[in-house]
Design an enzyme around this catalytic site. Sequence first.
Site, PDB file in Angstrom:
ATOM      1  CG  HIS A 102      -5.352  -2.655   0.577  1.00  0.00           C
ATOM      2  ND1 HIS A 102      -4.736  -2.227  -0.576  1.00  0.00           N
ATOM      3  CD2 HIS A 102      -4.765  -1.978   1.604  1.00  0.00           C
ATOM      4  CE1 HIS A 102      -3.812  -1.312  -0.266  1.00  0.00           C
ATOM      5  NE2 HIS A 102      -3.814  -1.167   1.042  1.00  0.00           N
TER       6      HIS A 102
ATOM      7  CB  SER B 153      -0.947  -0.051   1.208  1.00  0.00           C
ATOM      8  OG  SER B 153      -1.914   0.957   1.136  1.00  0.00           O
TER       9      SER B 153
ATOM     10  CG  ASP C 184      -6.908  -2.933  -2.949  1.00  0.00           C
ATOM     11  OD1 ASP C 184      -7.504  -2.263  -2.089  1.00  0.00           O
ATOM     12  OD2 ASP C 184      -5.664  -3.010  -3.011  1.00  0.00           O
TER      13      ASP C 184
END
Length: 251
Positions: free
Chosen positions: A223, A97, A193
Site C-alpha cells: 500500500h 491512499s 495492497d
Amino acid sequence: MTEKHSVMAEAQPFYFEGNKVGILISHGFTGSTQSMRPLGEAYAKAGYTVCGPRLKGHGTHYEDMEKTTYHDWIASIEEGYQWLKERCDTIFVTGLSMGGTLTLYVAETYPDIKAIIPINAAIDIPDMENMQHSNIRFLDAIGSDLKNPDVTELAYDKTPVQSLKEIVLLMKKVKENLHTVTCPALIFVSTEDHVVPPENSQIIYDSISSRNKQIIHLKNSYHVATLDNDQQLIIDETLKFIDKIRNKINA
C-alpha cells in the site's frame, strides 16, 4: 479544532520554492508527510515548487485525529493549493491512499488543475464500511503496509472509529463526482495492497472523463508504495508525465 499534541519531527509539512510549476502532495489516512517527503524532495530537485501539507489531526496523536472531520482534511489540502496558487501558473496534484482521494477531490473542485497522479487512491473500502460500526473507540493500526522490511511508515498505532466514519463519507462524496474529472491522470496501483483494494484504481480509471489517462501497476510494493520498492519508478514516471503535459501546454 485545536490539536493537543505536538507535531512529530518527521510529520511536519514541507514547502520547496522552485519554478512556476507547482506540485501539491497529500499523504494518507492515519499517516504523515513522511510517506511523501522523498517524492517532494525529488520533485523540488527537478526544479518544481512543491507543497506537502500535513492533514489536520495527523502526525500528532490519534486522539487529535479522532476530533477532525473530512472537511478539516479538505481544508488542509486547500490551504496547500492556495499556497501554490500564489506562486505558480500551473499546478499538478498527487497523493497516496486518502491523499489520492483528496487529489481527486481537488480535480473535481478546481478545474485549473493541469493533471493528477493518484497513488493507491481510496474510493471504496468495504472493510472500512464495516469497521465504522464498531463499538470500540480505537481499532488496530492500518499504517506501514510495506513489502520492503527495512522501511517503516510514520503512522498512528491506532485507528479512531470516528475517523473511519469520516473517510467513508469523503470516499462517497469523491466517488459520486468522479465523472467531473477531465484533466490528464496518471494512476499508480499496487498489485498487492492490504489496505485499499486495487480495483479502486480501475474504478477511478473507468469513471473519470479524462481522455488522457493511464494506469501503471506497481508489482513490487504494497500500500505505502511511495516508501516501498517502487518509489523510484513512481518518481521517474511522474516527472516524465508532468514533462509531457508541460510540453503540450507550451506547444
